[in-house]
Design an enzyme around this catalytic site. Structure first.
Site, PDB file in Angstrom:
ATOM      1  N   ASP A  73     -37.808 -87.454  15.125  1.00 52.44           N
ATOM      2  CA  ASP A  73     -38.613 -86.276  14.808  1.00 52.44           C
ATOM      3  C   ASP A  73     -40.069 -86.571  15.200  1.00 52.44           C
ATOM      4  O   ASP A  73     -40.412 -87.693  15.568  1.00 52.44           O
ATOM      5  CB  ASP A  73     -38.501 -86.041  13.289  1.00 52.44           C
ATOM      6  N   GLU A  97     -43.597 -85.245  19.634  1.00 59.30           N
ATOM      7  CA  GLU A  97     -44.246 -84.455  20.702  1.00 59.30           C
ATOM      8  C   GLU A  97     -45.363 -85.236  21.383  1.00 59.30           C
ATOM      9  O   GLU A  97     -45.649 -84.910  22.540  1.00 59.30           O
ATOM     10  CB  GLU A  97     -44.757 -83.152  20.093  1.00 59.30           C
TER      11      GLU A  97
END
Ligand SMILES: *[C@@H]1O[C@H](CO)[C@@H](O)[C@H](O)[C@H]1NC(C)=O
Ligand SMILES: *[C@@H]1O[C@H](CO)[C@@H](O)[C@H](O)[C@H]1NC(C)=O
Ligand SMILES: *[C@@H]1O[C@H](CO)[C@@H](O)[C@H](O)[C@H]1NC(C)=O
Ligand SMILES: *[C@@H]1O[C@H](CO)[C@@H](O)[C@H](O)[C@H]1NC(C)=O
Length: 946
Positions: free
Chosen positions: A524, A527
């Site tokens: 997770d 980005e």
């Protein structure tokens, strides 16, 4: 089906109307502002603010006052001959910046200025400053024909207004394969950043290619790619945005064949993209799925339909912050902030073939372990830590819910530190995992990339060792790790492109695996997400941080927002270039770590951020959605997109992540989620429980039925994963893949209904209180899964019954679907007998196949340790062919054959030469059910009925 306001099925609630309204991009809103009077502007933007809710913070004010009242504006070229032939729809934006345009400045660029006429529908985003017909850009100075391509030298003749223009550009055109064309624009004099992707560049030159390429031998440059067999345009820069090649602004446009264009992720939208001046930003971002913003992943790939229903795909291999604008001509403009312009065109001609050709290049999806196809359950914030977790596991078992994988979110970690266990709240996690394994279940947990740098020296090996191995992303000046902030507080970030990173990551994954023997990893926040903008120290102020142009990225047109400084240094290049590859690089390292730790066992990686090729290593879930009906709809369009991107292992958080779910929503979502390739129910901290076992008995029954239906279908799903792995064939498909030449173009916008492979049509319910709705039923014979009745559809909209008890599921006639009796785990279900469901076509035929192996070995396919059996029905006989029979250590027994659409009651059934007693079969409603079988599927099967 497509959302149509006012129609009962797919009826829009107030929230949804708001979402639809907010489909206007920010730029469109701004332009809309420009068109409206300045006073109205304030109202317009205020409305936009409301729609954006909390995410608008930091957006800055709209550029409302930019229409020019400058009296020195005497450059009026509205009626110049190079401007007038261009209609509103054909305009190409000559002012792609976010504001500051005026007639004066526009005309100074050599561009045309004309206030958009209101002829275009609604308040559109028609640019007022646009390219003239005679914009020269680059001219061709030399074309060199090569054995399998061309080398073209270009020279600027009319400079663009962007700094650091590359005067000479080389275009290499390579005829890779009969169906794949490759062409790349680059600077022949200075090496520039190129995406470090491990592509399968294998070429298989053909004597005749399905594409033809045209480039002029001199004069104004263009490239035109057509389909040899039909002459249709596949890519053409004529009448599209001209080539611009500068250091930080690169641009190229192409005509589109039709307005039917799909892909270009990761964005939340209808599957069919709108060509009404849609601007999409590409820059991976930790952003809960919302419309018109850059989201977690980046996929600059699209599928376009030609007007004779053939299709092609185009991939731009570029990882810089990018924008794609879709114009109504229809045409498309790429604008990017760096790298080179590296294109691949795939000629299909079916969508399936386009995806097969695309995944042949970027890599075929991984073969998941069988357990990964079961039901996954997660939540963040178990009450009381592991005791709350055990309570959920126990009630799921007590409720007899099919359930394979239990997960943990970040609450299992000590102070949210990677590779640690919170001994205060999760001390018995190792026992829980052992117990899951004893029940034939599996366990996965979250790992975030941020590594705390604030632990006492010597107390936290993941940081100390990272320093020793020099694996962290560095500050812009190269002096030590750049520090951001994530869940554990301040953190450093491993650079997964660093040569030591894989070994580093594997080592810490192994150390933790020695304590908690997990079966897969959920990555997770990759980005990468950062709670500071850039770093704890901010970022330098230079053109890397603040390029001359930026796409409309959240928030407020800055690259560093919610992530690291663009100037941060990675081993291969700057973060400016590599940013959108962070999740991809972490997925590779994580899969590799699991392969090392688990030996020959398959594992599962689920990543939030993805890039082309991530599907080779990882699946994807669509992030932090909301417990709202609209999210069920966007889960379908998201699945369709990721199957286009070569990441078929995909799903959304069932019942919704943020916000409390409700019984009806969660019921419908479990029914739909049973058709996600990756089926996980997940919930955020503080929200009420939403696992199936927490609901009332009636609801539990419906959810259990949905799970049993999925588990029954798993052999079919597994076979589709095999096909996806070896051929790249998508699993989740829109109707038009199967029915591309439907006379009715309505199929091109159907995106609530979807297909599982070629045989199952799923029509979910995506709005509250809906038990009937209109959907499309393509021209074919369709059997209802539940009552086995059939319709020979002429291809039209029909009323679908959407009872609360189950999802609407139809089987395409001509299909044979391998099934297995369900059980509470895949481990148990795999021991049950198989069933074959043959849904006959109107001429009494059907076909299908079954892939089977031990469900977990990594070398099943490479080592030939699998079975592949094809089945066929014709003229009252079902037969099998063992294509591959390499997995024999487990028996494969067929217990039942069900044939749908058998017109007359048979009197004799013969199975493998044995005439069955009448007690072993039933016939009614044209359904012949042959029971009490025990046939070895590894021997040729023959079932005849007369
Ligand atoms: C531009 O020129 C045309 C034709 O001469 C005229 O009709 C129009 O009003 C002018 N526009 C502006 C903004 O001056
Ligand atoms: C690599 O590309 C070639 C040519 O397109 C293709 O035939 C082959 O299947 C691809 N290999 C893989 C593993 O996808
Ligand atoms: C479909 O349902 C709508 C109302 O839900 C009804 O008006 C319409 O007549 C129905 N159409 C058919 C063909 O049954
Ligand atoms: C099932 O098949 C076996 C032989 O394969 C037979 O002995 C038995 O009677 C059958 N049972 C029923 C209920 O038909």
């Amino acid at each position: 089906m497509k959302w149509t306001p006012g129609v009962k099925y797919g009826r829009l609630g107030d929230d949804e109307k708001c979402e639809t309204e907010s489909r206007l991009s920010n730029l469109q809103k701004r332009r809309r502002c420009l068109i409206l009077a300045k006073t109205l502007c304030t109202i317009c933007f205020a409305a936009a603010l409301g729609m954006f809710g909390i995410y608008v913070a930091g957006y800055g004010s709209p550029d409302c006052g930019t229409t020019d009242n400058d009296p020195t504006n005497n450059l009026n070229n509205t009626f110049a001959p190079q401007c007038t032939p261009i209609t509103d729809n054909q305009r190409i934006d000559c002012w792609p910046e976010s504001g500051g345009v005026s007639e004066h400045k526009c005309v100074q660029r050599g561009c045309c200025w004309k206030i958009a006429e209101q002829s275009s529908p609604g308040l559109s985003g028609v640019p007022w400053c646009y390219y003239p017909t005679n914009f020269q850009g680059y001219t061709v100075v030399n074309v060199q024909t090569q054995p399998n391509g061309m080398k073209v030298q270009l020279q600027t003749t009319q400079p663009s207004w962007w700094p650091n223009e590359v005067q000479q550009v080389t275009l290499d055109i390579e005829y890779d394969t009969a169906n794949r064309l490759h062409f790349k624009f680059y600077d022949p004099n200075n090496a520039r950043y190129e995406v470090p992707l491990n592509l399968n560049k294998t070429t298989q030159h053909a004597s005749v290619n399905e594409y033809m390429v045209e480039v002029p031998s001199s004069g104004q440059f263009y490239i035109k790619v057509t389909r040899r067999s039909t002459g249709k345009i596949l890519f053409s820069t004529q009448d599209a945005a001209p080539l611009v090649f500068t250091d930080q602004y690169l641009q190229l446009g192409t005509q589109l064949s039709t307005k039917y264009i799909y892909g270009l992720g990761e964005h939340r939208s209808a599957f069919l993209q709108s060509t009404e001046w849609t601007k999409m930003a590409f820059w991976s971002r930790d952003q809960p799925p919302s419309l018109d913003t850059n989201l977690y992943g980046v996929h600059p790939f699209y599928l376009n339909i030609e007007d004779d229903h053939k299709s092609h795909g185009v991939f731009l291999l570029n990882s810089n912050a990018m924008e794609v604008e879709l114009q109504p001509a229809p045409s498309l403009t790429y604008r990017t902030t760096g790298g080179v312009l590296d294109f691949y065109v795939f000629t299909g001609p079916t969508p399936d073939e386009v995806i097969q050709q695309y995944t042949a290049l970027i890599g075929r999806p991984f073969m998941p372990p069988y357990w990964a196809l079961g039901f996954h359950l997660c939540r963040w914030g178990f009450n009381g830590g592991s005791s709350g977790m055990k309570e959920v596991i126990n009630r799921m078992r007590a409720a007899n819910m099919p359930y394979d994988v239990q997960w943990n979110d970040i609450d299992y970690m000590r102070d949210h530190l990677d590779w640690t266990l919170d001994r205060n709240h999760f001390n018995d996690l190792p026992d829980i995992v052992a117990d899951l394994h004893n029940h034939g279940q599996h366990y996965m947990m979250i790992v975030d990339p941020g590594i705390s740098n604030t632990q006492p020296s010597g107390s936290y090996p993941p940081y100390d060792d990272g320093i020793t191995k020099d694996v962290f992303i560095k500050k812009p000046d190269g002096s030590g790790p750049i520090i951001g902030k994530v869940w554990p507080g301040n953190t450093a970030f491993p650079d997964f492109f660093h040569p030591n990173a894989e070994q580093y990551w594997t080592q810490h994954a192994q150390t933790y695996h020695n304590i908690v023997p997990y079966d897969g990893i959920w990555i997770d926040m990759n980005e990468p997400s950062n709670f500071y903008a850039g770093s704890v120290d901010g970022c330098p102020d230079n053109t890397i941080e603040n390029p001359p142009w930026l796409p409309p990225v959240l928030t407020g047109y800055t690259l560093r927002d919610k992530t690291l400084c663009a100037t941060a240094k990675q081993h291969l290049s700057t973060h400016y270039n590599l940013h959108s590859l962070y999740g991809h690089s972490e997925a590779i390292a994580t899969k590799s770590a699991l392969d090392t730790i688990l030996g020959n066992k398959r594992s599962l990686v689920i990543s939030r951020s993805t890039y082309p090729g991530t599907g080779v290593h990882s699946g994807h879930w669509m992030g932090d959605n909301n417990a709202q009906w609209i999210d069920t709809y966007y889960s379908v369009t998201g699945m369709l997109n990721f199957n286009l991107f070569g990441i078929p292992m995909v799903g959304s958080d069932i019942c919704g992540f943020n916000g409390n779910t409700n019984t009806e929503l969660c019921t419908r979502w479990m029914q739909l989620g049973a058709f996600y390739p990756f089926m996980r129910n997940h919930n955020t901290i503080g929200n009420k429980d939403q696992d199936p076992a927490v609901f009332d008995a009636t609801t539990q029954n419906i959810m259990r039925d949905a799970l049993n239906l999925r588990y029954t279908l798993l052999p079919y799903l597994y076979t589709m994963f095999y096909r996806s792995h070896v051929d790249g064939t998508p699993i989740i498909r829109p109707l038009f893949y199967q029915y591309p030449s439907s006379t009715n173009n309505v199929v091109y916008s159907v995106d609530v209904q979807f297909m599982w492979g070629k045989s199952l049509l799923i029509t979910p319910t995506t709005s509250q209180g809906t038990t009937q709705g209109q959907g499309y039923l393509p021209t074919d014979r369709w059997y209802d899964w539940f009552d086995h009745s059939y319709i020979d559809s002429p291809g039209h909209l029909i009323n679908f019954s959407l009872p609360m008890e189950h999802i609407n599921l139809k089987i395409r006639g001509d299909s044979i679907i391998p099934l297995q009796e369900p059980a509470v785990t895949t481990t148990l279900a795999r021991k049950n007998k198989f069933m074959l469901l043959a849904a006959l076509s109107s001429t009494g035929t059907a076909s299908g196949e079954l892939y089977w192996d031990d469900g977990e070995s990594r070398d099943s396919i490479s080592g030939g340790k699998y079975n592949l059996i094809s089945f066929k029905v014709s003229q009252g006989t079902l037969t099998s062919v063992i294509q591959i029979g390499g997995y024999t250590s487990e028996s494969m027994l067929l217990g039942e054959v069900q044939l749908l659409g058998v017109n007359t009651s048979p009197t004799t059934i013969v199975v493998n030469g044995r005439t069955l007693p009448s007690a072993d079969y039933t016939y009614s409603n044209k359904v012949l059910t042959v029971k009490n079988l025990s046939e070895n599927l590894l021997q040729k099967l023959t079932v005849t009925w007369k």
